[in-house]
Design an enzyme around this catalytic site. Structure first.
Site, short mmCIF file in Angstrom:
data_model
loop_
_atom_site.label_atom_id
_atom_site.label_comp_id
_atom_site.label_asym_id
_atom_site.label_seq_id
_atom_site.Cartn_x
_atom_site.Cartn_y
_atom_site.Cartn_z
N GLY A 284 -40.53 -23.04 25.21
CA GLY A 284 -40.94 -24.40 25.54
C GLY A 284 -41.34 -25.26 24.35
O GLY A 284 -42.13 -26.18 24.50
N ARG B 176 -26.61 -16.75 45.35
CA ARG B 176 -26.73 -17.92 44.48
C ARG B 176 -26.77 -19.20 45.33
O ARG B 176 -27.47 -20.15 45.00
CB ARG B 176 -25.55 -17.93 43.50
CG ARG B 176 -25.58 -19.05 42.46
CD ARG B 176 -26.91 -19.13 41.71
NE ARG B 176 -27.02 -18.14 40.65
CZ ARG B 176 -27.46 -18.38 39.42
NH1 ARG B 176 -27.86 -19.57 39.05
NH2 ARG B 176 -27.55 -17.41 38.54
N ASP C 54 -21.82 -28.31 28.76
CA ASP C 54 -22.00 -29.10 27.52
C ASP C 54 -20.91 -30.15 27.32
O ASP C 54 -20.55 -30.47 26.17
CB ASP C 54 -22.06 -28.16 26.28
CG ASP C 54 -23.15 -27.12 26.39
OD1 ASP C 54 -24.21 -27.42 26.96
OD2 ASP C 54 -22.94 -25.99 25.90
N GLN D 91 -35.93 -30.12 12.56
CA GLN D 91 -35.34 -31.34 11.98
C GLN D 91 -34.53 -32.16 12.99
O GLN D 91 -34.29 -33.33 12.77
CB GLN D 91 -34.45 -30.97 10.79
CG GLN D 91 -35.24 -30.40 9.63
CD GLN D 91 -34.38 -30.14 8.39
OE1 GLN D 91 -33.20 -30.51 8.34
NE2 GLN D 91 -34.95 -29.49 7.40
N ASN E 144 -29.69 -32.76 28.70
CA ASN E 144 -29.82 -31.41 28.16
C ASN E 144 -29.90 -31.49 26.64
O ASN E 144 -29.25 -32.34 26.03
CB ASN E 144 -28.58 -30.59 28.56
CG ASN E 144 -28.59 -29.18 28.01
OD1 ASN E 144 -29.59 -28.46 28.13
ND2 ASN E 144 -27.50 -28.77 27.38
N GLU F 296 -33.85 -31.06 17.07
CA GLU F 296 -34.15 -31.02 18.51
C GLU F 296 -35.44 -31.73 18.87
O GLU F 296 -35.48 -32.53 19.81
CB GLU F 296 -34.22 -29.56 18.99
CG GLU F 296 -32.92 -28.83 18.89
CD GLU F 296 -33.00 -27.42 19.47
OE1 GLU F 296 -33.53 -27.25 20.57
OE2 GLU F 296 -32.53 -26.49 18.81
N ASN G 179 -39.43 -27.38 22.89
CA ASN G 179 -38.90 -28.73 23.17
C ASN G 179 -39.77 -29.44 24.18
O ASN G 179 -40.02 -30.64 24.06
CB ASN G 179 -37.44 -28.65 23.63
CG ASN G 179 -36.49 -28.54 22.46
OD1 ASN G 179 -36.26 -29.50 21.73
ND2 ASN G 179 -35.97 -27.34 22.24
N HIS H 271 -28.90 -29.39 23.35
CA HIS H 271 -28.08 -28.24 22.94
C HIS H 271 -28.19 -28.10 21.42
O HIS H 271 -28.07 -29.09 20.69
CB HIS H 271 -26.62 -28.44 23.36
CG HIS H 271 -25.77 -27.27 23.00
ND1 HIS H 271 -25.80 -26.09 23.72
CD2 HIS H 271 -24.94 -27.05 21.95
CE1 HIS H 271 -25.00 -25.21 23.15
NE2 HIS H 271 -24.46 -25.77 22.07
C1 GAR Z 1 -33.54 -24.60 22.16
O1 GAR Z 1 -33.05 -24.32 20.88
C2 GAR Z 1 -32.48 -25.31 22.98
O2 GAR Z 1 -31.72 -26.20 22.23
C3 GAR Z 1 -31.65 -24.15 23.46
O3 GAR Z 1 -32.60 -23.16 23.81
C4 GAR Z 1 -33.76 -23.30 22.95
C5 GAR Z 1 -35.00 -23.36 23.80
O4 GAR Z 1 -36.15 -23.32 23.01
N1 GAR Z 1 -30.81 -24.51 24.55
C6 GAR Z 1 -29.59 -24.03 24.72
O5 GAR Z 1 -29.08 -23.20 23.99
C7 GAR Z 1 -28.85 -24.59 25.93
N2 GAR Z 1 -27.44 -24.30 25.85
P1 GAR Z 1 -37.55 -23.83 23.55
O6 GAR Z 1 -37.82 -23.10 24.88
O7 GAR Z 1 -38.52 -23.42 22.49
O8 GAR Z 1 -37.48 -25.33 23.74
#
Ligand code: GAR
Length: 208
Positions: free
Chosen positions: A12, A66, A151, A179, A108, A181, A14, A110
């Site tokens: 988490g 599902r 994506d 830098q 999202n 995300e 992000n 990525h």
């Molecule tokens: C992040 O790097 C995000 O960009 C990636 O998972 C990580 C989650 O980290 N997402 C993907 O790869 C989606 N395809 P976080 O839980 O510390 O935010």
């Protein structure tokens, strides 16, 4: 006020970047109203709790099929009546019915410069492993709207990050987070909250 629901699966960071940006006023006109995790052990849930944000856990593992999960998951999301849904490291496939219902209202983050190193199987550390294996010199991150593909939705923001000699996947992952995300995800939310993003001919357009 844009009411945002954040979906998470892991650490988490992000989510934290978005919380911090809302609390500091870097992101305006926005309230994080809830967090949903598919993983009850996700540290992201602790982060939500610490900031007084309501959260719940719902996992495909709790359901016989599902289809059943998808139905209950959409109900859980709908209960928040979100204006925007943010996938912040959420690793469950979004049900097609939810994409239809929330068209151009799900974003999202990525960890690559789409269309490089994206699509099925490219998530988390695997993205950075693939980038280093290919020997690219520039990587980065992308915020995009979610459509039916993996994506493939309209790109809102991207930020490039340099690969450095001796990088390991973990080191590169951290640099891309720091830098790129943690900057472009809050920035994209701020743009949306202030009515500055539209989708025209399948592409996101930013009007400042
Ligand atoms: C992040 O790097 C995000 O960009 C990636 O998972 C990580 C989650 O980290 N997402 C993907 O790869 C989606 N395809 P976080 O839980 O510390 O935010």
């Amino acid at each position: 006020m844009l009411e945002v629901l954040v979906l998470v699966s892991g650490g988490g960071t992000n989510l934290q970047a978005v919380i911090d940006a809302v609390e500091s006023g870097t992101v305006t006109n926005t309230r994080i109203t809830g967090v949903i995790s598919n993983n009850k052990n996700a540290y992201a849930l602790e982060r939500a709790k610490k900031h007084g944000i309501a959260s719940r856990c719902i996992s495909p593992k709790e359901f016989a099929s599902r289809e059943e999960f998808n139905e209950k998951f959409i109900e859980a999301v709908d209960a928040w009546k979100p204006d925007l849904i943010v996938l912040a490291g959420f690793l469950v496939v979004i049900p097609p019915a939810m994409i239809e219902k929330y068209r151009n209202r799900i974003i999202n983050i990525h960890p690559s410069l789409i269309p490089s190193f994206c699509g099925t199987g490219f998530y988390g550390l695997k993205v950075h492993e693939a980038a280093l294996a290919r020997g690219v010199k520039v990587v980065g991150a992308t915020v995009h709207f979610v459509d039916e593909g993996t994506d493939t939705g309209p790109i809102i923001l991207q930020k490039a990050v340099e690969v450095e000699p001796g990088d390991t996947p973990a080191v590169l992952q951290k640099r891309v987070m720091e830098q790129a995300e943690w900057k472009i995800l809050p920035q994209a939310i701020d743009l949306i909250a202030n009515g500055k993003v539209s989708v025209q001919d399948g592409k996101a357009v930013i009007c400042l």
